[in-house]
Structure formats: structure tokens, C-alpha cells
Enzyme design. Structure first.
Site, mmCIF file in Angstrom:
data_model
loop_
_atom_site.group_PDB
_atom_site.id
_atom_site.type_symbol
_atom_site.label_atom_id
_atom_site.label_comp_id
_atom_site.label_asym_id
_atom_site.label_seq_id
_atom_site.Cartn_x
_atom_site.Cartn_y
_atom_site.Cartn_z
ATOM 1 N N ASP A 181 25.952 32.876 36.727
ATOM 2 C CA ASP A 181 27.386 32.756 36.461
ATOM 3 C C ASP A 181 27.690 33.693 35.294
ATOM 4 O OD1 ASP A 181 30.060 31.642 36.511
ATOM 5 O OD2 ASP A 181 29.525 30.502 34.727
ATOM 6 N N SER A 182 28.967 33.816 34.958
ATOM 7 C CA SER A 182 29.330 34.634 33.805
ATOM 8 C C SER A 182 28.921 33.966 32.492
ATOM 9 C CB SER A 182 30.844 34.845 33.799
ATOM 10 O OG SER A 182 31.495 33.594 33.675
ATOM 11 N N CYS B 24 29.572 30.810 40.717
ATOM 12 C CA CYS B 24 30.732 31.390 40.053
ATOM 13 C C CYS B 24 31.816 31.587 41.106
ATOM 14 C CB CYS B 24 30.318 32.733 39.445
ATOM 15 S SG CYS B 24 31.685 33.652 38.724
ATOM 16 N N GLU C 235 33.653 27.829 26.873
ATOM 17 C CA GLU C 235 32.608 28.636 26.229
ATOM 18 C C GLU C 235 32.538 28.349 24.726
ATOM 19 O OE1 GLU C 235 30.224 30.849 27.333
ATOM 20 O OE2 GLU C 235 30.729 30.329 29.400
ATOM 21 N N CYS D 269 36.840 27.195 39.561
ATOM 22 C CA CYS D 269 35.979 27.961 38.652
ATOM 23 C C CYS D 269 34.917 26.984 38.181
ATOM 24 C CB CYS D 269 36.801 28.467 37.477
ATOM 25 S SG CYS D 269 35.819 29.033 36.078
ATOM 26 N N HIS E 5 33.326 26.698 35.602
ATOM 27 C CA HIS E 5 33.431 26.211 34.220
ATOM 28 C C HIS E 5 34.223 24.896 34.148
ATOM 29 C CE1 HIS E 5 32.062 30.160 32.837
ATOM 30 N NE2 HIS E 5 32.078 29.711 31.593
HETATM 31 N N1 DGL Z 1 32.596 30.311 36.098
HETATM 32 C C1 DGL Z 1 33.179 31.426 36.756
HETATM 33 C C2 DGL Z 1 33.997 31.050 37.945
HETATM 34 O O1 DGL Z 1 33.595 30.135 38.617
HETATM 35 C C3 DGL Z 1 33.675 32.577 35.941
HETATM 36 C C4 DGL Z 1 34.632 32.309 34.866
HETATM 37 C C5 DGL Z 1 34.940 33.562 34.130
HETATM 38 O O2 DGL Z 1 34.008 34.200 33.652
HETATM 39 O O3 DGL Z 1 36.110 33.939 34.036
HETATM 40 O O4 DGL Z 1 34.992 31.625 38.275
#
Ligand code: DGL
Length: 271
Positions: free
Chosen positions: A10-11, A73, A152, A186, A188
């Protein structure tokens, strides 16, 4: 039987929502996680940049000899690096389809909300997946770019006033549109799932794409006879491209695990 690890990326922190579910479902599996913390967020970037970053993330996991790769992600799943994926000799999955399938099973009034990053909402990929499964759904999408930096930075407490304020504004449209199912599109966002649930109320089903992808991977590995059948507990190794300590702290809270000593830093640009 295949003892190689499951690769997850993931990011940043979002993909640990898949890791938590993988550990619960398949405690004997080894897991290699990569969070691209030096380049997070992905979701406000162009499609080309997201694809370039994702291709590097995949090449790093390939260098670790994994048996399957999960793009945990939503942003990468909605903007996949197709050329790289086509060359893979191992299985690859994003989070989009498993999440869309669960949402379509959960909804009763066919009104499904999707909150995700701007790049995911822009792609229309969740809506497309839902329409391929469900006839005539009402789909309400909303980009929530502030959630990723809040997560984050560790603003994940159920009572965090800043995150609550932001979430109330973002979710207003979902309540007004009477969605009965909300995809946290997302990965996150499930880190603040309790806070979102408090706002949406108990009658709205929340779908976590990372967790749904983990269930899909369990079924796939089972069908292919590729589970790790050793008796010992699986080992989990985490890699990031920036600060180790902040990742270990927030991921540790979510996973209820002490990650100190388990996180390493790599130079992702070299992959
Ligand atoms: N967690 C990621 C997603 O599912 C990326 C969030 C991001 O880096 O903007 O989209």
C-alpha cells in the site's frame, strides 16, 4: 503446500487492514508488507504516477519471492499498472472486486456509498464493478482526501475531535442519500472504522476492502493447494520507504502487536 510469503503493499498504513485479516484467517502464513511511506499519499496523484509507484512496489515484493501479491490499496486497484501485472508469473489481486461483491450482497435498498481517494473516485472503478454485479444500483461516491494524512499522523482514536469533525462533513451526503452500505474504498479508512460507524449508525453496513481481499486470497490459496500448512505461527516482516518509528507505532496500535524490530527501511526508487 507453498511456504512462500504473501506479499502485500500500500502507499502506507492502509494495507495493514488486509494484514490483520490475513493473520486472523491464516495464522500460519508468512507475510511481507511494504508501505510506501516516503511517497504517501498516492490518491491525490495522477494515474501515471500511481502506476509507476505501484510497478516499483510490485518489483520489490517479487524480489522477496512471494507467492501472491495483494495491492491492498484502493487507489492502485482502481489505477492498476496493467503492463507490469500482465508479466507476473504469480497471482495478483486488488481490493476492488472483493469489496464490490460484499457490498452488493449486503445492500437491501440498492443504495451504496463509496468513500475513497480522489484518484479512486475519479476512475469510477468501484461503480463499474458494482454495476457489473447489481442491477440498477444507486451509487454515491465521495472523495475524502483528508482521511489519509489524518490516519498517517495517528489521528485514529474513536474520539479524536479533529477526525470526527472532518468525517461528519464528508459523510453528510451519505446520510442524506440514505445509503445502507458504505464501502470504505481506501484501505486507510478502516483504521477509523469505529469513528465512521458512530456517525453512520448501526444500520449502515461498512465494507473494508483490505479485509475482503484477504478473504478472497484465503479462498484462492485453498483452492490451489497453496496454503502454508506448517504448524508454526507465520512470520510477518514489514518494509517502509521512510520513518520506521511512526509506522511501527500506528500499525502496532491497529494490529495490537509490538512491531519494534520488525520494520525495515528500503529504497523503493531502486526497484
Ligand atoms: N490506502 C490507499 C487506498 O486504498 C492509498 C491512500 C493514499 O495514499 O492516498 O487508496
Amino acid at each position: 503446500m507453498d511456504k512462500r510469503a504473501i506479499g502485500v503493499f500500500d502507499s502506507g498504513l492502509g494495507g495493514i487492514t488486509a494484514v490483520r485479516q490475513l493473520k486472523q484467517l491464516m495464522p500460519h502464513e508468512n507475510i511481507i508488507y511494504f508501505g510506501d511511506t516516503s511517497r504517501v499519499p498516492y490518491g491525490t496523484r495522477s494515474r501515471e504516477t500511481i502506476q509507476k509507484y505501484a510497478a516499483q512496489d510490485i518489483r520489490f515484493l517479487l524480489s522477496q519471492d512471494v507467492k501472491i501479491i495483494i495491492a491492498a490499496c484502493g487507489t492502485v486497484s482502481a489505477n492498476p499498472p496493467s503492463e507490469t501485472i500482465e508479466t507476473l508469473e504469480i497471482d495478483f489481486t486488488g481490493v476492488l472486486l472483493p469489496a464490490a461483491q460484499t457490498a452488493c450482497s449486503a445492500t437491501k435498498n440498492r443504495r451504496i456509498g463509496i468513500i475513497a481517494t480522489p484518484a479512486t473516485i475519479r476512475s469510477g472503478a468501484y461503480g463499474k464493478a458494482i454495476r457489473s454485479i447489481l442491477h440498477n444500483p444507486v451509487i454515491i461516491g465521495k472523495a475524502c482526501p483528508l482521511f489519509v494524512p489524518l490516519v498517517e499522523n495517528g489521528y485514529i482514536g474513536r474520539d479524536n475531535p479533529v477526525t470526527q469533525l472532518v468525517a461528519k462533513e464528508y459523510l453528510e451526503v451519505m446520510k442524506a442519500e440514505r445509503v445502507d452500505t458504505l464501502i470504505l474504498g481506501c484501505t486507510h479508512y478502516p483504521l477509523i472504522e469505529e469513528l465512521i460507524a458512530d456517525i453512520m449508525g448501526p444500520e449502515v453496513a461498512l465494507v473494508s476492502p483490505g479485509a475482503e481481499a484477504a478473504k478472497y486470497v484465503q479462498a484462492l490459496l485453498t483452492n490451489k493447494g497453496m496454503l502454508n500448512e506448517e504448524d508454526t505461527a507465520g512470520e510477518c516482516r514489514y518494509f517502509v520507504s521512510d520513518d520506521i518509528a511512526s509506522f511501527a507505532e500506528t500499525a502496532g496500535i491497529f494490529l495490537q502487536d509490538d512491531l519494534s524490530g520488525q520494520v525495515e527501511k528500503i529504497q523503493i526508487e531502486t526497484y
